[in-house]
Design an enzyme around this catalytic site. Structure first.
Site, mmCIF file in Angstrom:
data_model
loop_
_atom_site.group_PDB
_atom_site.id
_atom_site.type_symbol
_atom_site.label_atom_id
_atom_site.label_comp_id
_atom_site.label_asym_id
_atom_site.label_seq_id
_atom_site.Cartn_x
_atom_site.Cartn_y
_atom_site.Cartn_z
ATOM 1 N N ASP A 1 0.865 -1.180 0.000
ATOM 2 C CA ASP A 1 0.000 0.000 0.000
ATOM 3 C C ASP A 1 0.904 1.234 0.000
ATOM 4 O OD1 ASP A 1 -2.399 1.620 0.474
ATOM 5 O OD2 ASP A 1 -1.627 1.820 2.511
ATOM 6 N N ASP B 1 -0.192 5.217 0.865
ATOM 7 C CA ASP B 1 -0.457 6.172 1.946
ATOM 8 C C ASP B 1 -0.566 5.443 3.284
ATOM 9 O OD1 ASP B 1 -1.771 8.996 0.547
ATOM 10 O OD2 ASP B 1 -1.635 7.189 -0.673
ATOM 11 N N ASP C 1 -1.946 -0.927 5.746
ATOM 12 C CA ASP C 1 -2.192 -0.291 7.042
ATOM 13 C C ASP C 1 -3.651 -0.289 7.445
ATOM 14 O OD1 ASP C 1 -3.109 1.604 5.167
ATOM 15 O OD2 ASP C 1 -2.559 3.291 6.448
#
Length: 225
Positions: free
Chosen positions: A14, A16, A175
């Protein structure tokens, strides 16, 4: 307790909240948008909890959380946000500790790497270039590469196809629940970082195969495929 190690040939990241701390740029663009739309600014912590499902969702929540906005106004705000974000994208972004060391080590291990994000390609590719990360990735799948985005596993399958590996041969590192759900749907293991955004959800409540306090921790979870 001995940690499980995954025999994988590829790692999907991922963007961001996993590789890059982009929250200050996103918050700046969001509050510039709200000001232009005649709305009050929102605190960084609240915008932090809105990040994860792409720009349209971020803007919608900025416009409608404890407030009201019509669909036309939201569409206008999305266009305004994109204009402002193009100006600030990468300005205050920083690479999280351990990320470069992790990418270098994985490259030395001859793992195939991809970035899979819900951020639109028009912002993803310039940001990766600006931060010096482009060369690490054999594939980049953005939020508008396919008609769907995470948590739909199709985006992870697509990344694996581009890398030339089967989905169960890849590891997802993210996240949020979006990353975990996408990985589960794609039949691959998933590790979540504890320092990211996770849309305001406690990351240790999300079902996954392990938590990372720093990106380099992933190196201990990979076995030779």
């Amino acid at each position: 307790m001995k940690l499980a190690r995954f025999p994988v040939r590829a790692v999907l990241f991922d963007l961001d909240g996993t590789l890059l701390d982009t929250i200050h740029d996103l918050a700046d663009a969001a509050n510039l948008t709200l000001a232009e739309m005649g709305r009050p600014a929102r605190p960084l912590e609240q915008i932090h909890s809105f990040v994860g499902k792409g720009i349209p969702n971020l803007v919608r929540r900025c416009m409608t959380e404890d407030a009201e906005a019509g669909e036309g106004e939201i569409d206008q705000a999305v266009a305004v946000f994109r204009r402002h974000y193009a100006d600030v994208n990468g300005r205050s972004t920083r690479i999280y500790p351990g990320v470069i060391e992790t990418l270098e080590a994985m490259r030395a291990m001859e793992l195939r790497l991809a970035c899979v994000t819900n951020k639109a390609e028009a912002f993803t590719l310039p940001l990766l270039e600006r931060m010096g990360l482009t060369s690490y990735f054999g594939a980049v799948v953005s939020g508008d590469t396919l008609p769907v985005k995470k948590p739909d596993p199709a985006v992870l399958h697509h990344a694996c196809e581009l890398l030339g590996v089967a989905s169960p041969q890849a590891l997802m590192i993210g996240d949020s629940a979006n990353d975990a759900l996408a990985a589960r749907g794609a039949g691959m293991p998933v590790l979540l970082v504890t320092y990211g955004y996770s849309e305001g959800m406690a990351v240790d409540t999300i079902e996954c195969d392990g938590l990372l306090s720093i990106a380099t921790g992933a190196l201990d979870r990979i076995a030779a495929a």
